[in-house]
Design an enzyme around this catalytic site. Structure first.
Site, PDB file in Angstrom:
ATOM      1  N   GLU A  97      -5.852  38.534   1.701  1.00 45.40           N
ATOM      2  CA  GLU A  97      -5.012  37.675   2.539  1.00 45.40           C
ATOM      3  C   GLU A  97      -4.377  38.464   3.683  1.00 45.40           C
ATOM      4  O   GLU A  97      -4.267  37.960   4.805  1.00 45.40           O
ATOM      5  CB  GLU A  97      -3.933  36.999   1.697  1.00 45.40           C
TER       6      GLU A  97
ATOM      7  N   TYR B 184       3.353  32.020   3.694  1.00 45.24           N
ATOM      8  CA  TYR B 184       1.954  31.682   3.446  1.00 45.24           C
ATOM      9  C   TYR B 184       1.332  32.614   2.405  1.00 45.24           C
ATOM     10  O   TYR B 184       0.699  32.149   1.444  1.00 45.24           O
ATOM     11  CB  TYR B 184       1.132  31.752   4.740  1.00 45.24           C
TER      12      TYR B 184
ATOM     13  N   ASP C 287      -1.173  27.677   6.443  1.00 53.57           N
ATOM     14  CA  ASP C 287      -1.548  28.459   7.614  1.00 53.57           C
ATOM     15  C   ASP C 287      -2.013  27.507   8.714  1.00 53.57           C
ATOM     16  O   ASP C 287      -1.864  26.285   8.601  1.00 53.57           O
ATOM     17  CB  ASP C 287      -2.628  29.490   7.255  1.00 53.57           C
TER      18      ASP C 287
END
Length: 349
Positions: free
Chosen positions: A40, A123, A141
């Site tokens: 991520e 996020y 996102d």
């Protein structure tokens, strides 16, 4: 409430579509929180295809949080070289050290614990906790904002913080049990079907019958984005000083753009060969004007600035102690060079 009810209707189609159509990606092989976290962070501001090779190399060298916590910053930045946004890598190490000290080397399992860590925002905390531990929290996102804006026909500016905050609150109220698959499904849909640039693939979308933007032919105007501020533009002259088999580099300052990275000497202006000659005198390196060779140009875009770069290679007969003189092999293996300078590095290899 109307928007929340509409969003509730898309949960099952999204989850089913994702389970049947998800791409095979390295970080999806298992629900490993460390692997999800690394992926991520790498995926922020970077395309999936570009991330794959970095991800594999990173985990091969740093297979555990313990390995990440103790790696030297110079080695870490070298491992990250080319990915850009280098504070992402520094925050990874800071967080790994905190996890070692405060969580016995184990990734925290809740959103509230994760969001306290450096480099982990709303996020990322939502993505890790929902995908790895199935915590019922959203992960919002740009892809998710685009999908849900089109589904409900929202005219709110998705670049405004308050818009994102409103969607997070609404999604929080209707998260399904399979939270991880729902979040990944929304993200996946936004990446490969409900795309940001060009015409979305509405005919293949599992949410077509629910989508207001599709029904009203508004996919070219939704989501709404305000005009971005124009980036500052700068001219940069890069000078590759070569003395026998060694090349000059220098370390950037500890703060600011590309902090602590290594670069080729450069000046914040477009320079002529005559100006470079004078500069070489100031640097106290001797050369012959005939050895000043133009080696190309490069345009590099940062989040807030653009560099128009021109490079020169200069054969010099003396060295300057204020610069670091290294071999080509050392540049490749030891010193992290920012992506902006890599096209010029290729000219000396």
């Amino acid at each position: 409430m109307e928007e929340i009810e509409k969003l509730k209707k898309i949960t099952k189609p999204i989850i089913q579509w994702y389970q049947e159509n998800k791409r095979e990606l390295p970080w999806r092989k298992e629900k490993n929180a460390y692997h999800i976290w690394i992926s991520e962070i790498m995926l922020q501001q970077t395309r999936i295809e570009a991330v794959k090779q970095y991800y594999e190399r990173f985990l091969k060298q740093l297979p555990t949080i313990q390995d990440l916590a103790k790696i030297e910053e110079k080695e870490l930045l070298k491992l990250w070289e080319g990915l850009g946004y280098y504070n992402r890598a520094r925050n990874l190490k800071k967080t790994a050290q905190i996890i070692q000290e405060q969580y016995h080397g184990q990734m925290p399992k809740t959103y509230q614990e994760l969001i306290k860590l450096p480099g982990i925002g709303e996020y990322t905390a939502g993505a890790i906790s929902s995908i790895a531990y199935n915590e019922k929290v959203p992960a919002v996102d740009g892809n998710v904002l685009r999908v849900i804006s089109r589904v409900v026909g929202s005219q709110k500016d998705i670049l405004e913080a308050k818009t994102k905050k409103e969607w997070i609150e609404k999604l929080q109220k209707m998260m399904p049990e399979q939270a991880g698959d729902f979040n990944e499904g929304l993200m996946e849909l936004g990446e490969i079907v409900c795309i940001p640039n060009g015409k979305p693939w509405c005919e293949t979308c599992p949410l077509q019958k629910f989508c207001v933007a599709n029904h009203k032919n508004l996919t070219n105007t939704i989501p709404v984005r305000k005009q971005k501020i124009k980036k500052k533009k700068e001219n940069i002259t890069v000078i590759l000083l070569e003395n026998k088999k060694k090349i000059a580099i220098r370390k950037r300052s500890q703060t600011g753009l590309l902090a602590n990275m290594y670069e080729f000497p450069n000046i914040n202006k477009k320079m002529t060969k005559q100006e470079i000659e004078k500069l070489l005198e100031e640097w106290k390196v001797n050369s012959n004007n005939q050895t000043i060779e133009k080696i190309g140009t490069h345009h590099h875009v940062f989040s807030h600035i653009e560099w128009n770069m021109i490079g020169y290679k200069v054969q010099v007969t003396t060295t300057n102690k204020e610069l670091i003189w290294v071999t080509k092999q050392e540049i490749l293996e030891k010193y992290p060079i920012p992506g902006a300078f890599i096209p010029f590095r290729e000219k000396i290899l």
